[in-house]
Scaffold this motif. Sequence first.
Motif, PDB file in Angstrom:
ATOM      1  N   LEU A 172       0.815  -1.218   0.000  1.00 31.65           N
ATOM      2  CA  LEU A 172       0.000   0.000   0.000  1.00 31.65           C
ATOM      3  C   LEU A 172       0.846   1.264   0.000  1.00 31.65           C
ATOM      4  O   LEU A 172       0.387   2.320  -0.428  1.00 31.65           O
ATOM      5  N   TYR A 173       2.088   1.142   0.516  1.00 24.94           N
ATOM      6  CA  TYR A 173       2.919   2.348   0.642  1.00 24.94           C
ATOM      7  C   TYR A 173       4.369   1.938   0.860  1.00 24.94           C
ATOM      8  O   TYR A 173       4.664   0.994   1.597  1.00 24.94           O
ATOM      9  N   GLY A 174       5.286   2.629   0.201  1.00 30.56           N
ATOM     10  CA  GLY A 174       6.715   2.414   0.416  1.00 30.56           C
ATOM     11  C   GLY A 174       7.222   1.094  -0.144  1.00 30.56           C
ATOM     12  O   GLY A 174       6.537   0.387  -0.875  1.00 30.56           O
ATOM     13  N   GLU A 175       8.457   0.786   0.220  1.00 30.20           N
ATOM     14  CA  GLU A 175       9.100  -0.456  -0.202  1.00 30.20           C
ATOM     15  C   GLU A 175       8.887  -1.524   0.866  1.00 30.20           C
ATOM     16  O   GLU A 175       9.149  -1.290   2.041  1.00 30.20           O
ATOM     17  N   ILE A 176       8.445  -2.698   0.441  1.00 30.89           N
ATOM     18  CA  ILE A 176       8.143  -3.779   1.386  1.00 30.89           C
ATOM     19  C   ILE A 176       9.111  -4.941   1.177  1.00 30.89           C
ATOM     20  O   ILE A 176       9.127  -5.561   0.106  1.00 30.89           O
ATOM     21  N   PRO A 177       9.930  -5.262   2.182  1.00 37.49           N
ATOM     22  CA  PRO A 177      10.801  -6.436   2.053  1.00 37.49           C
ATOM     23  C   PRO A 177       9.979  -7.712   2.236  1.00 37.49           C
ATOM     24  O   PRO A 177       8.962  -7.709   2.924  1.00 37.49           O
ATOM     25  N   GLU A 178      10.437  -8.786   1.622  1.00 40.62           N
ATOM     26  CA  GLU A 178       9.741 -10.054   1.790  1.00 40.62           C
ATOM     27  C   GLU A 178       9.827 -10.518   3.246  1.00 40.62           C
ATOM     28  O   GLU A 178       8.879 -11.083   3.785  1.00 40.62           O
ATOM     29  N   ARG A 179      10.982 -10.252   3.852  1.00 34.92           N
ATOM     30  CA  ARG A 179      11.190 -10.618   5.261  1.00 34.92           C
ATOM     31  C   ARG A 179      11.755  -9.429   6.022  1.00 34.92           C
ATOM     32  O   ARG A 179      12.390  -8.556   5.442  1.00 34.92           O
ATOM     33  N   VAL A 180      11.547  -9.432   7.319  1.00 34.71           N
ATOM     34  CA  VAL A 180      12.125  -8.408   8.176  1.00 34.71           C
ATOM     35  C   VAL A 180      12.516  -9.063   9.502  1.00 34.71           C
ATOM     36  O   VAL A 180      11.842  -9.980   9.972  1.00 34.71           O
ATOM     37  N   VAL A 181      13.629  -8.611  10.072  1.00 37.83           N
ATOM     38  CA  VAL A 181      14.085  -9.136  11.364  1.00 37.83           C
ATOM     39  C   VAL A 181      13.515  -8.259  12.473  1.00 37.83           C
ATOM     40  O   VAL A 181      13.631  -7.032  12.437  1.00 37.83           O
ATOM     41  N   ILE A 182      12.877  -8.907  13.440  1.00 39.27           N
ATOM     42  CA  ILE A 182      12.333  -8.193  14.594  1.00 39.27           C
ATOM     43  C   ILE A 182      13.022  -8.685  15.864  1.00 39.27           C
ATOM     44  O   ILE A 182      13.697  -9.732  15.865  1.00 39.27           O
ATOM     45  N   LEU A 183      12.853  -7.926  16.922  1.00 39.15           N
ATOM     46  CA  LEU A 183      13.273  -8.360  18.257  1.00 39.15           C
ATOM     47  C   LEU A 183      12.039  -8.606  19.096  1.00 39.15           C
ATOM     48  O   LEU A 183      11.132  -7.774  19.128  1.00 39.15           O
ATOM     49  N   ILE A 187      15.125 -11.343  21.549  1.00 41.83           N
ATOM     50  CA  ILE A 187      15.440 -12.478  20.677  1.00 41.83           C
ATOM     51  C   ILE A 187      15.122 -12.101  19.229  1.00 41.83           C
ATOM     52  O   ILE A 187      14.091 -11.486  18.945  1.00 41.83           O
ATOM     53  N   LYS A 188      16.025 -12.466  18.310  1.00 44.95           N
ATOM     54  CA  LYS A 188      15.842 -12.119  16.899  1.00 44.95           C
ATOM     55  C   LYS A 188      14.933 -13.135  16.199  1.00 44.95           C
ATOM     56  O   LYS A 188      15.097 -14.352  16.377  1.00 44.95           O
ATOM     57  N   PHE A 189      13.997 -12.606  15.403  1.00 50.70           N
ATOM     58  CA  PHE A 189      13.120 -13.451  14.593  1.00 50.70           C
ATOM     59  C   PHE A 189      13.056 -12.902  13.179  1.00 50.70           C
ATOM     60  O   PHE A 189      12.853 -11.707  12.971  1.00 50.70           O
ATOM     61  N   ASN A 190      13.250 -13.792  12.216  1.00 49.03           N
ATOM     62  CA  ASN A 190      13.057 -13.462  10.821  1.00 49.03           C
ATOM     63  C   ASN A 190      11.583 -13.691  10.515  1.00 49.03           C
ATOM     64  O   ASN A 190      11.089 -14.814  10.612  1.00 49.03           O
ATOM     65  N   VAL A 191      10.857 -12.632  10.157  1.00 49.94           N
ATOM     66  CA  VAL A 191       9.419 -12.717   9.928  1.00 49.94           C
ATOM     67  C   VAL A 191       9.123 -12.599   8.446  1.00 49.94           C
ATOM     68  O   VAL A 191       9.631 -11.697   7.770  1.00 49.94           O
ATOM     69  N   GLN A 192       8.307 -13.510   7.941  1.00 52.21           N
ATOM     70  CA  GLN A 192       7.916 -13.511   6.531  1.00 52.21           C
ATOM     71  C   GLN A 192       6.673 -12.642   6.371  1.00 52.21           C
ATOM     72  O   GLN A 192       5.557 -13.066   6.674  1.00 52.21           O
ATOM     73  N   ILE A 193       6.864 -11.414   5.903  1.00 48.98           N
ATOM     74  CA  ILE A 193       5.723 -10.517   5.699  1.00 48.98           C
ATOM     75  C   ILE A 193       4.937 -10.939   4.458  1.00 48.98           C
ATOM     76  O   ILE A 193       3.720 -11.103   4.502  1.00 48.98           O
ATOM     77  N   VAL A 194       5.633 -11.111   3.344  1.00 48.44           N
ATOM     78  CA  VAL A 194       4.980 -11.477   2.085  1.00 48.44           C
ATOM     79  C   VAL A 194       4.861 -12.996   2.004  1.00 48.44           C
ATOM     80  O   VAL A 194       5.870 -13.706   1.995  1.00 48.44           O
TER      81      VAL A 194
END
Length: 399
Positions: A172-183, A187-194
């Motif tokens: 809907l807006y901006g650049e969207i990565p397929e994945r993003v790392v969150i805390l 603790i680090k988690f690789n999250v699959q947005i797309v």
Amino acid sequence: MLQVSIKRGREKRIRGFHPWVYKHEILSFSRKPKPGELCIVRDYRGGFLAKGYINPESYISVRILTFKKEEEIDYDFFVRRISEALEYRRSLVPEDCTAFRLIHSEGDYLPGLIVDYYSGYLVVQVTTLGMEVLKEKVVRALIDVVKPKGIYEKSTVPTRELEGLPLVEKPLYGEIPERVVILENGIKFNVQIVGGQKTGYFLDQRENKLLFSREFVSEGDRVLDAFCHLGGFGLHAAVIGKASEVVALDSSQLALDLARENAALNGVEDRFTFVKGDAFKVLKEMSLKGEKFDSIVIDPPAFAKSKKVLEQAKRGYKELFLRGLKMLKPGGSIVVCSCSHHVTPPILEEILQSAAFDTRTPLKVLYTTYQSKDHPFVLQIPESRYLKCIFARSFPWEV
């Protein structure tokens, strides 16, 4: 604006801040309603009750946005609501968490809207026709208030079809990565947005995972994380609880692949065993082999999506709890969860009690918890308290 009058005696619930008007409660309309349009709700005498939006074909015909007569449902309204929600989340989400639920539908008096925050990116889920009509204003307000790097819509829930809406997944807006790392709790988690499940991650267990790792896991423990998804409970057990071995079980290969990556991200991959398969079959096989664990988490998807399948769901939960209890060491801990709102806390306790009786496992319950505080439930809507978790410990002796 469309005027909706409700039947005599139904106004008390609305005056008590219940945010829904059911189809059978409507007395009359000032004109033929347009699905999704804004409306004013009045009592049978014409007195003002609330403003909301309407879908006359839906069982929940009106969803309320405000109880203030003078408040307009415009861009500024959404700026205020989103600002309130953001301020609340900032007050409760710790610094070692970079992901949280920003908008929780009725819990923030924005029915039909879910917004999750992932390290600067927003994932939006619109579930109702009325909110779909208002979506452009919502997105503009999110951009101006939150200032995200990007916004991705993931409106793929089946309830949209009940509202006459197609399933949608798009930027809907901006650049969207397929994945993003969150805390999450550091603790680090690789999250699959797309392409991932739900909005990418299950944020509603954040506090429960922390409680589990701090109070129910000890250094050197062997832990079972059933229905592990991206490895949430298991990673908390390994990183914070310092478990020596975690068996992570899920039916999704994508989830297990991400869970494996997440274990590597946190330097604990050598302590994980990943098992793909149907939990009912795998847990049965493991218990028959005599596997034993110090701590077990059973966090399945919603089994009871409607009341008519509740009895079948109860049998499913009991089967899982039986298999888990058979593998629990004396003095060990078990966490059982249900995200089905039809499975109330007393029903979940009853199922666990029955499984404990059949396996002759004496249990003491230490906590009954719910979804994280950034997923608030509405007092007037019992079904909004959808997630229940029982934290129990077995007595350190065998019968």
